[in-house]
Write a protein that holds these residues in place. Structure first.
Motif, PDB file in Angstrom:
ATOM      1  N   PRO A 114      15.619   5.786  -5.144  1.00 22.80           N
ATOM      2  CA  PRO A 114      15.126   5.029  -3.990  1.00 22.80           C
ATOM      3  C   PRO A 114      13.959   5.804  -3.384  1.00 22.80           C
ATOM      4  O   PRO A 114      13.962   7.040  -3.395  1.00 22.80           O
ATOM      5  CB  PRO A 114      16.322   4.995  -3.032  1.00 22.80           C
ATOM      6  N   GLU A 115      12.975   5.096  -2.885  1.00 24.89           N
ATOM      7  CA  GLU A 115      11.734   5.764  -2.495  1.00 24.89           C
ATOM      8  C   GLU A 115      11.010   4.870  -1.500  1.00 24.89           C
ATOM      9  O   GLU A 115      10.993   3.648  -1.683  1.00 24.89           O
ATOM     10  CB  GLU A 115      10.920   5.911  -3.788  1.00 24.89           C
ATOM     11  N   ARG A 116      10.449   5.421  -0.465  1.00 25.73           N
ATOM     12  CA  ARG A 116       9.640   4.627   0.463  1.00 25.73           C
ATOM     13  C   ARG A 116       8.163   4.808   0.106  1.00 25.73           C
ATOM     14  O   ARG A 116       7.782   5.838  -0.471  1.00 25.73           O
ATOM     15  CB  ARG A 116       9.872   5.077   1.918  1.00 25.73           C
ATOM     16  N   PRO A 117       7.324   3.817   0.432  1.00 27.12           N
ATOM     17  CA  PRO A 117       5.888   3.979   0.160  1.00 27.12           C
ATOM     18  C   PRO A 117       5.335   5.208   0.879  1.00 27.12           C
ATOM     19  O   PRO A 117       5.821   5.539   1.967  1.00 27.12           O
ATOM     20  CB  PRO A 117       5.274   2.705   0.741  1.00 27.12           C
ATOM     21  N   VAL A 118       4.352   5.879   0.284  1.00 30.08           N
ATOM     22  CA  VAL A 118       3.738   7.025   0.968  1.00 30.08           C
ATOM     23  C   VAL A 118       2.908   6.502   2.145  1.00 30.08           C
ATOM     24  O   VAL A 118       2.352   5.405   2.077  1.00 30.08           O
ATOM     25  CB  VAL A 118       2.862   7.888   0.018  1.00 30.08           C
ATOM     26  N   PRO A 119       2.857   7.274   3.250  1.00 32.90           N
ATOM     27  CA  PRO A 119       2.111   6.805   4.427  1.00 32.90           C
ATOM     28  C   PRO A 119       0.621   6.629   4.105  1.00 32.90           C
ATOM     29  O   PRO A 119       0.059   7.411   3.325  1.00 32.90           O
ATOM     30  CB  PRO A 119       2.297   7.929   5.449  1.00 32.90           C
ATOM     31  N   LEU A 176       0.843  -1.195   0.000  1.00 31.27           N
ATOM     32  CA  LEU A 176       0.000   0.000   0.000  1.00 31.27           C
ATOM     33  C   LEU A 176       0.877   1.242   0.000  1.00 31.27           C
ATOM     34  O   LEU A 176       1.816   1.338   0.783  1.00 31.27           O
ATOM     35  CB  LEU A 176      -0.910   0.011   1.234  1.00 31.27           C
ATOM     36  N   GLY A 177       0.608   2.169  -0.887  1.00 33.72           N
ATOM     37  CA  GLY A 177       1.351   3.425  -0.946  1.00 33.72           C
ATOM     38  C   GLY A 177       2.589   3.387  -1.820  1.00 33.72           C
ATOM     39  O   GLY A 177       3.209   4.420  -2.041  1.00 33.72           O
ATOM     40  N   GLY A 178       2.991   2.226  -2.312  1.00 29.30           N
ATOM     41  CA  GLY A 178       4.180   2.210  -3.164  1.00 29.30           C
ATOM     42  C   GLY A 178       4.762   0.831  -3.366  1.00 29.30           C
ATOM     43  O   GLY A 178       4.044  -0.151  -3.515  1.00 29.30           O
ATOM     44  N   MET A 179       6.105   0.776  -3.372  1.00 30.11           N
ATOM     45  CA  MET A 179       6.822  -0.483  -3.541  1.00 30.11           C
ATOM     46  C   MET A 179       7.804  -0.612  -2.377  1.00 30.11           C
ATOM     47  O   MET A 179       8.375   0.386  -1.921  1.00 30.11           O
ATOM     48  CB  MET A 179       7.605  -0.482  -4.860  1.00 30.11           C
ATOM     49  N   GLY A 180       8.020  -1.844  -1.892  1.00 29.01           N
ATOM     50  CA  GLY A 180       8.962  -2.045  -0.799  1.00 29.01           C
ATOM     51  C   GLY A 180      10.370  -1.643  -1.208  1.00 29.01           C
ATOM     52  O   GLY A 180      11.060  -0.917  -0.501  1.00 29.01           O
ATOM     53  N   HIS A 181      10.767  -2.120  -2.390  1.00 31.35           N
ATOM     54  CA  HIS A 181      12.142  -1.938  -2.834  1.00 31.35           C
ATOM     55  C   HIS A 181      12.111  -1.511  -4.303  1.00 31.35           C
ATOM     56  O   HIS A 181      11.298  -1.999  -5.076  1.00 31.35           O
ATOM     57  CB  HIS A 181      12.873  -3.284  -2.677  1.00 31.35           C
ATOM     58  N   VAL A 182      12.992  -0.573  -4.662  1.00 32.23           N
ATOM     59  CA  VAL A 182      13.071  -0.116  -6.051  1.00 32.23           C
ATOM     60  C   VAL A 182      14.216  -0.867  -6.742  1.00 32.23           C
ATOM     61  O   VAL A 182      15.309  -0.943  -6.198  1.00 32.23           O
ATOM     62  CB  VAL A 182      13.315   1.415  -6.085  1.00 32.23           C
ATOM     63  N   PRO A 183      13.974  -1.450  -7.924  1.00 33.91           N
ATOM     64  CA  PRO A 183      15.014  -2.266  -8.566  1.00 33.91           C
ATOM     65  C   PRO A 183      16.245  -1.444  -8.962  1.00 33.91           C
ATOM     66  O   PRO A 183      16.147  -0.242  -9.200  1.00 33.91           O
ATOM     67  CB  PRO A 183      14.314  -2.827  -9.806  1.00 33.91           C
ATOM     68  N   ALA A 184      17.379  -2.137  -9.055  1.00 35.23           N
ATOM     69  CA  ALA A 184      18.635  -1.474  -9.416  1.00 35.23           C
ATOM     70  C   ALA A 184      18.670  -1.183 -10.914  1.00 35.23           C
ATOM     71  O   ALA A 184      18.096  -1.921 -11.718  1.00 35.23           O
ATOM     72  CB  ALA A 184      19.809  -2.374  -9.041  1.00 35.23           C
ATOM     73  N   VAL A 185      19.354  -0.111 -11.279  1.00 36.43           N
ATOM     74  CA  VAL A 185      19.465   0.315 -12.675  1.00 36.43           C
ATOM     75  C   VAL A 185      20.067  -0.795 -13.549  1.00 36.43           C
ATOM     76  O   VAL A 185      19.573  -1.072 -14.646  1.00 36.43           O
ATOM     77  CB  VAL A 185      20.307   1.611 -12.769  1.00 36.43           C
TER      78      VAL A 185
END
Lengths: 250, 432
Positions: free
Chosen positions: B337-342, B164-173
C-alpha cells in the motif's frame, strides 16, 4: 411485435459513451438480437440514415453547424431521444468556460482559416432540441445504460437515481475526503450512479457526472471556502463538466 | 471544369466524424482529401489559467479510446515540470494500465472494426454469423483490456485512479493473480487466432514508400516508460532526435477542408502507430512477437499501410505478454500500500512523449509558480498521420486500374480504417 428501431449517434465529444456501449462485451450480441440497430456509424458501415427510430441515443455537445443539422435530423426521426453522457446532458468539457471567447481561441489556434468555423460555442443537446430522457456521466456507467435500455424496451422511461454521489459514498463507509482531508470533493453536488468510484479509491470526486438536482450548492461552496479554496478556483472547478447547469454566467 | 464530390460522408467503424472527398476534372480524379469534421473543442487553449490538478482529467476527455494514454502522458508531463519522481511500483502499475488500454484498443480495431472488411461485412455483429469464434475472441480480449483498466485505472474509460505523484489505490494481490491467469489463457487463445488473420485475403492493392516515426528505448520495445529518443525510419536510413525536439514533427499547417492540421517532417508526410513501432523497434520484438510477424507474413519495413492491421495483431501478442510480465514482477517484489508522493507546483516546462495505441503522443505544458497553466501543447497520433493518410489516398487512386466510384470508395475506406484513426484526437493542436 417488431423489434424497436434504434440509432446511436455522436456529436462533438470523445466518443466515450458510444465506447461504453461497445464495452458491453457480455451483452452486445444479445442487444443486437433485441433491437433493430439501424444507425450506429462507429460500429457498422451498413446504416439506414433515413428511417424513423423508436429510440435514438445521442452523445456529445453541439459545436458545429453540422452537429446541429444532424441533431435536428435525429430528433425528427426519433420517437424518444435520449441524451447520453455529460457533454450531451450539460455541455460538458467542450462547453467549459475559458479566459477568452471561443471565436478568439479559434483564431489563435487555426489562424485565418479559423474564421470559417463559426462561433465555436458548445451547447448541450437540450439547448437545441427537446430531450426525452438523460443518462449523465463522463462517461456513462455501463449498468445505467443497460438498465435504461431495459426500461425503454418495456415501454417505460428510464428511472435513474437523483441523489448525490455522497449518498453512495456513505453506503460504502468510505472515509470522507471533504470533511476529513479538506479535499475539493464534489461528492455532495454530483449525481450518483457511479457507486462513488473516485472517493472509494481515495481520490476526490471532480463532478464528472454533472449536478444532482437536489444538491445544496451554497452549503458545499461554504465548505470548499472553509477548506481554503478561493472563489475563482471554486467557480473553475464547478463549471468544468456542467457549465450549462451553472448558468454559464458564474 | 473541376468539381468536388463527397465520396464518404461519415466514415464508419472508426472513432469520431471524418469523411473522404475527391476533386474531379471531368472524369479524372485530381485530388483526394481526408476531412476531419469533428468539431473543434479548443481544450488546450481553454486550459490557460486552470490549476495543474485539473489538467489530466480535462485532457483525458480528448478521446475515450486513448483516455488512459492521455491521462498517463499528461501526469508524466506535469510531474516532469514539477520535478516529481514516482515510485517504481507506480511506474509498473501505470505501464500495466497503458498495456490494458492497448489490448482493448487493438482488439476492438483488429477483430471488431477492421476484420469485417476482409469478409465484406458491414459490422462485427454481421460477421458473427460467419466467424463467431473470431468475433467472440475479439470481445473477450477487449474485455480483458477493460478489466485491466478497471482494476488499475479505476474505470475502463477516463481512468480516475492514476493521480499526480502516484496512484490513488493499489490493487489487491488476489485481483492481480486472477488477472495474470486470465492473461495466460488469452495468450493461448490469441495464438490460434493469428492463423485466422494470416489466412485473410490479400489487401495489397497499394504500395508506397513510407517514412515511419516511433519512440526508441534502450533495450525494450517502445512502451510508456521513458522514451529515450524519437527515431525516423525512411529510405534514407535511421535518424534520431530527442523528445524535446518534438516540434520538428509538428510543422503544423491549417487546412481549409479539415479541423485537424497537417504535420510533416522536412515537408514529407510520415506514419506513426503499431506498424511504425515495429519498424523502428524490430530488434526489440519478443520471440512471441517475432513468431507472429513470421506467421502473418509481415515484411518490415513495409510499403503497404494496410499492414498496420497485422502490426496491431503482433502488438496484441506482445501486450498480453508484457502485461503478464509486469504483474509477475509486481507479485515477486510484493505489492505494498502506498500513497502518492506530495506534489509542489513550481514554474517550469514539462514534456512527455509516449507511444499511445495509435502512435506517438506528446503532451507539453508550461506552468507559473502557483501551478496555473501558461500554455499547453498536445500532439496526437491521428493528427500526425493525417497528411500520410491523404498521401496514401492519392497513391491508391493513382495505382487503381478500375476508377469506378464503388471500387475506389471501398479501397479508400480500407486505407483510412487501417490507420485506426481517432478523429476526436486529431482535432487537438498546437497553438500557432
Amino acid at each position: 411485435m417488431p423489434k424497436p428501431r434504434v440509432g446511436i449517434f455522436g456529436l462533438t465529444g470523445c466518443a466515450g459513451d458510444q465506447l461504453v456501449i461497445l464495452n458491453c462485451e457480455d451483452e452486445l450480441l444479445d442487444i443486437v438480437d433485441l433491437v433493430d440497430l439501424r444507425d450506429f456509424v462507429m460500429a457498422s458501415s451498413a446504416r439506414d440514415a433515413e428511417c424513423p427510430l423508436e429510440v435514438a441515443f445521442v452523445e456529445g455537445a453541439v459545436v458545429t453547424e453540422e452537429d446541429e443539422r444532424r441533431l435536428r435530423q435525429v430528433r425528427e426521426r426519433a420517437a424518444t431521444l435520449v441524451a447520453i453522457g455529460t457533454c450531451a446532458v450539460w455541455g460538458g468539457i467542450p462547453a467549459m468556460p475559458g479566459e477568452a471567447p471561443r471565436r478568439e481561441l479559434l483564431r489563435l489556434v487555426y489562424g485565418d482559416v479559423g474564421e470559417q468555423y463559426g462561433d465555436g460555442e458548445a451547447r448541450a443537446v437540450k439547448e437545441v432540441v427537446k430531450v426525452d430522457a438523460e443518462i449523465s456521466g463522463c462517461p456513462i456507467e455501463k449498468e445505467q445504460f443497460l438498465k435504461a435500455l431495459a426500461y425503454l424496451l418495456n415501454g417505460d422511461m428510464p428511472l435513474l437515481p437523483s441523489y448525490p454521489v455522497c449518498s453512495e459514498c456513505r453506503i460504502q463507509e468510505n472515509h470522507c475526503l471533504l470533511m476529513g482531508e479538506g479535499a475539493f470533493c464534489c461528492g455532495p453536488l454530483t449525481l450518483a450512479g457511479c457507486g462513488a468510484r473516485c472517493p472509494s479509491l481515495g481520490v476526490a470526486c471532480i463532478g464528472c457526472r454533472g449536478p444532482a438536482p437536489d444538491a445544496n450548492v451554497p452549503s458545499a461552496v461554504r465548505l470548499f471556502a472553509s477548506n481554503g479554496y478561493g472563489h475563482d478556483e471554486i467557480v473553475s472547478r464547478l463549471t468544468t463538466f456542467a457549465p450549462v447547469a451553472a448558468g454559464r454566467s458564474a | 471544369m473541376s468539381s468536388k464530390i463527397v465520396l464518404v460522408e461519415h466514415l464508419a467503424r472508426v472513432e469520431g466524424h471524418g469523411g473522404i472527398t475527391v476533386e474531379m476534372q471531368g472524369d479524372v480524379i485530381t485530388d483526394v482529401q481526408f476531412n476531419v469534421l469533428e468539431g473543434p473543442r479548443l481544450l488546450e487553449a481553454l486550459l490557460h489559467g486552470k490549476s495543474y490538478l485539473q489538467v489530466a482529467p480535462i485532457l483525458s476527455r480528448i478521446c475515450a479510446i486513448c483516455s488512459a494514454a492521455h491521462t498517463l502522458t499528461s501526469l508524466k508531463a506535469t510531474e516532469a515540470a514539477f520535478g516529481v519522481e514516482v515510485s517504481p511500483q507506480t511506474q509498473r502499475l501505470r505501464e500495466l494500465l497503458f498495456r490494458g488500454e492497448s489490448i482493448e484498443s487493438h482488439a476492438l480495431h483488429v477483430f471488431l472494426l477492421a476484420l469485417p472488411d476482409y469478409f465484406h461485412r458491414p459490422s462485427a455483429p454481421a460477421l458473427a454469423a460467419e466467424q463467431p469464434e473470431a468475433v467472440k475472441l475479439g470481445l473477450r480480449l477487449k474485455q480483458l483490456g477493460n478489466t485491466i483498466q478497471e482494476l488499475i485505472g479505476g474505470r475502463a474509460i477516463h481512468p480516475v485512479n492514476p493521480v499526480l505523484g502516484g496512484m490513488g489505490h493499489v490493487p489487491a494481490v488476489a485481483d492481480l493473480r486472477a488477472l495474470r491467469d486470465a492473461l495466460e489463457r488469452a495468450q493461448d487463445e490469441l495464438r490460434g487466432a493469428i492463423d485466422l488473420l494470416a489466412a485473410l485475403p490479400p489487401d495489397d492493392f497499394m504500395e508506397a514508400e513510407t517514412t515511419y516515426v516511433a519512440v526508441e528505448m534502450r533495450g525494450e520495445y517502445a512502451y510508456y516508460d521513458a522514451g529515450d529518443q524519437l527515431v525516423v525510419v525512411s529510405s534514407n536510413g535511421r535518424r534520431r532526435f530527442s523528445p524535446a525536439e518534438y516540434r520538428l514533427l509538428t510543422n503544423e499547417q491549417s487546412i481549409a477542408h479539415s479541423y485537424a492540421k497537417h504535420s510533416t517532417l522536412d515537408g514529407e508526410p510520415f506514419m506513426v502507430g503499431a506498424l511504425a513501432r515495429l519498424t523502428v523497434n524490430r530488434r526489440r520484438v519478443s520471440p512471441a512477437g517475432t513468431d507472429a510477424i513470421a506467421r502473418l507474413g509481415l515484411v518490415l519495413p513495409s510499403s503497404n499501410p494496410m499492414d498496420n492491421n497485422r502490426a496491431q495483431a503482433v502488438e496484441l501478442v506482445m501486450d498480453l505478454e508484457r502485461a503478464r510480465e509486469l504483474i509477475e514482477q509486481s507479485l515477486d517484489d510484493g505489492v505494498r500500500p502506498e500513497r502518492p508522493v506530495p506534489v509542489e507546483p513550481r514554474a517550469g516546462v514539462g514534456t512527455a512523449v509516449t507511444e499511445a495505441p495509435r502512435g506517438l503522443l506528446v503532451h507539453s505544458y508550461e506552468y507559473d509558480g502557483d501551478g496555473h497553466v501558461v500554455s499547453a501543447d498536445v500532439i496526437t497520433p491521428t493528427a500526425m498521420n493525417a497528411a500520410s493518410v491523404e498521401r496514401h489516398f492519392r497513391e491508391t487512386v493513382a495505382q487503381s486500374a478500375q476508377k469506378d466510384t464503388p471500387t475506389l470508395t471501398r479501397k479508400l475506406e480500407l486505407i483510412a480504417r487501417a490507420y485506426d484513426p481517432c478523429i476526436s484526437c486529431s482535432v487537438h493542436l498546437v497553438r500557432r
